[in-house]
Design a protein around this motif. Structure first.
Motif, mmCIF file in Angstrom:
data_model
loop_
_atom_site.group_PDB
_atom_site.id
_atom_site.type_symbol
_atom_site.label_atom_id
_atom_site.label_comp_id
_atom_site.label_asym_id
_atom_site.label_seq_id
_atom_site.Cartn_x
_atom_site.Cartn_y
_atom_site.Cartn_z
ATOM 1 N N PRO A 168 100.341 20.335 -77.479
ATOM 2 C CA PRO A 168 99.228 19.786 -76.387
ATOM 3 C C PRO A 168 99.135 18.177 -76.900
ATOM 4 C CG PRO A 168 98.201 21.787 -77.478
ATOM 5 C CD PRO A 168 99.498 21.511 -78.171
ATOM 6 N N MET A 169 98.911 17.566 -75.749
ATOM 7 C CA MET A 169 98.741 15.811 -76.007
ATOM 8 C C MET A 169 97.468 15.639 -75.390
ATOM 9 S SD MET A 169 101.639 13.057 -74.860
ATOM 10 C CE MET A 169 102.846 13.543 -75.962
ATOM 11 N N GLY A 170 96.883 14.744 -76.262
ATOM 12 C CA GLY A 170 95.702 14.355 -75.844
ATOM 13 C C GLY A 170 95.630 13.230 -74.437
ATOM 14 N N VAL A 171 94.652 13.359 -73.821
ATOM 15 C CA VAL A 171 94.852 12.609 -72.320
ATOM 16 C C VAL A 171 94.775 11.279 -72.575
ATOM 17 C CG1 VAL A 171 92.023 12.566 -72.376
ATOM 18 C CG2 VAL A 171 93.366 12.470 -70.282
ATOM 19 N N GLN A 172 94.270 10.623 -73.864
ATOM 20 C CA GLN A 172 94.136 9.373 -73.929
ATOM 21 C C GLN A 172 95.839 8.583 -73.984
ATOM 22 O OE1 GLN A 172 91.535 7.106 -73.874
ATOM 23 N NE2 GLN A 172 93.060 5.573 -73.385
ATOM 24 N N ARG A 173 96.864 9.486 -74.569
ATOM 25 C CA ARG A 173 98.023 9.101 -74.451
ATOM 26 C C ARG A 173 98.490 8.981 -72.971
ATOM 27 N NH1 ARG A 173 101.837 10.585 -78.542
ATOM 28 N NH2 ARG A 173 103.453 9.498 -77.164
ATOM 29 N N LEU A 174 98.139 9.895 -72.163
ATOM 30 C CA LEU A 174 98.529 9.974 -70.949
ATOM 31 C C LEU A 174 97.931 8.625 -70.033
ATOM 32 C CD1 LEU A 174 99.566 12.749 -71.685
ATOM 33 C CD2 LEU A 174 99.152 13.407 -69.569
ATOM 34 N N VAL A 175 96.750 8.266 -70.477
ATOM 35 C CA VAL A 175 96.045 7.104 -69.970
ATOM 36 C C VAL A 175 96.781 5.947 -70.418
ATOM 37 C CG1 VAL A 175 94.175 5.544 -69.836
ATOM 38 C CG2 VAL A 175 94.000 8.186 -69.747
#
Length: 263
Positions: A168-175
Motif C-alpha cells: 500500500p502506498m499513501g495517498v500523499q505520494r500520489l498527490v
C-alpha cells in the motif's frame, strides 16, 4: 430509462450523477455482477445527459474496493484479463464517457480498483487513503493495457514501485506525482468533490467533452508494434500456465502467504 441496482446506489441530482459502490460484505470487489451494474449506471447517466459523474464508496468506508474478485479468476491457466474482461469494459466506458468522472476515494484501494480509480478523470481522496497494486502477490500477470494505464498515469518509477512491491502506498505520494488532485481530511472530502463537480457542470458540456476526448487521444498516441505486443502476450500466457499462478490463487483461498517457486 430506469434500472434497478443491487450492488450500487445510483442518484442523479440536476446534472451531477453519483454512483456509490454497495457490496460491503465483499468490500466492493469488482465482480462481474457489480461491473455489469456500473456499466448500466453509466448508460443511464449518458441517457440522462449528466455533465459530471462521481464514483464513490459509502461514507466512512475502510475499503473503497478490494479490486478484482479473485473468486472469479479461472484456475485452468486461461488468461482472464482479456479485452472483454469486466474491468476492461468499465474502464473503456469511463474513458469514452463524454462527461468527466470524478473518483471520490475513502479507505484502501486494491488491485484492479487502483486502475479503475486512475482511469477516472479526476481523483479526490481522503488523506488517510492508500493504494496497492497487488498482482505480484497473487502470481498473476497484469494485462498490457492495464500496465500501460498505470505507466501513463504514474510514470515509470512510481509504476515500478507499486507493481514490484505490491505494498500500500499513501495517498500523499500520489498527490506529489500529480495522480491524485487533492487529499483532504475525510470530513472535507464530500464538500470538495461536490464543489468541483458543480464547477464542471456549470461549464460548456460540449467543450468539456471535446477536451476529454482530445486528452485521451493525445495520451494514447504512442502505440506498441505488433511484434512487441505478441511477445508480451506470450510471456503472460507462460505465467498463466505456471505452478506459481495456481499457488497464488490457492494461497488466497487458504488465507496464507503464497510460496512462489518461480516455475
Amino acid at each position: 430509462m430506469e434500472t434497478t441496482f443491487e450492488q450500487l446506489e445510483v442518484a442523479i441530482t440536476g446534472k451531477i450523477g453519483v454512483i456509490t459502490l454497495n457490496n460491503p460484505s465483499k468490500h466492493h470487489a469488482l465482480s462481474t455482477a457489480l461491473i455489469d451494474e456500473m456499466c448500466a449506471a453509466l448508460e443511464e447517466m449518458l441517457y440522462r445527459q449528466v455533465r459530471v459523474v462521481i464514483l464513490r464508496a459509502p461514507a466512512g468506508s475502510k475499503v473503497f474496493s478490494a479490486g478484482h474478485d479473485v473468486r472469479e479468476l479461472p484456475t485452468n491457466g486461461r488468461d482472464p484479463l482479456t479485452y472483454d474482461d469486466p474491468v476492461r469494459r468499465v474502464i473503456r466506458m469511463i474513458e469514452l464517457f463524454p462527461a468527466p468522472v470524478i473518483a471520490m476515494v475513502e479507505g484502501t484501494v486494491w488491485g484492479g480498483a487502483c486502475e479503475l480509480v486512475m482511469s477516472c478523470d479526476l481523483i479526490v481522496a481522503g488523506d488517510d487513503s492508500t493504494f496497492a497494486v497487488t498482482p505480484a502477490k497473487l502470481g498473476m500477470p497484469y494485462n498490457i493495457s492495464g500496465v500501460q494505464n498505470f505507466l501513463n498515469t504514474g510514470g515509470m518509477p512510481l509504476c515500478k514501485e507499486m507493481l514490484f512491491t505490491a505494498q500500500p502506498m499513501g495517498v500523499q505520494r500520489l498527490v506529489d506525482q500529480g495522480i491524485v488532485s487533492h487529499a483532504v481530511p475525510r470530513a472535507e472530502l464530500e464538500s470538495l468533490t461536490r464543489r468541483m463537480a458543480e464547477q464542471i457542470a456549470n461549464n460548456s458540456p460540449l467543450v468539456i467533452s471535446l477536451l476529454k476526448e482530445e486528452l485521451r487521444l493525445l495520451s494514447a498516441s504512442h502505440n506498441l508494434g505488433p511484434e512487441t505486443f505478441e511477445r508480451v502476450q506470450a510471456m503472460r500466457r507462460l505465467v498463466y500456465d505456471s505452478k506459481d499462478y495456481q499457488e497464488g490463487i490457492k494461497a488466497f483461498f487458504e488465507k496464507r502467504a503464497p510460496q512462489f517457486q518461480g516455475e
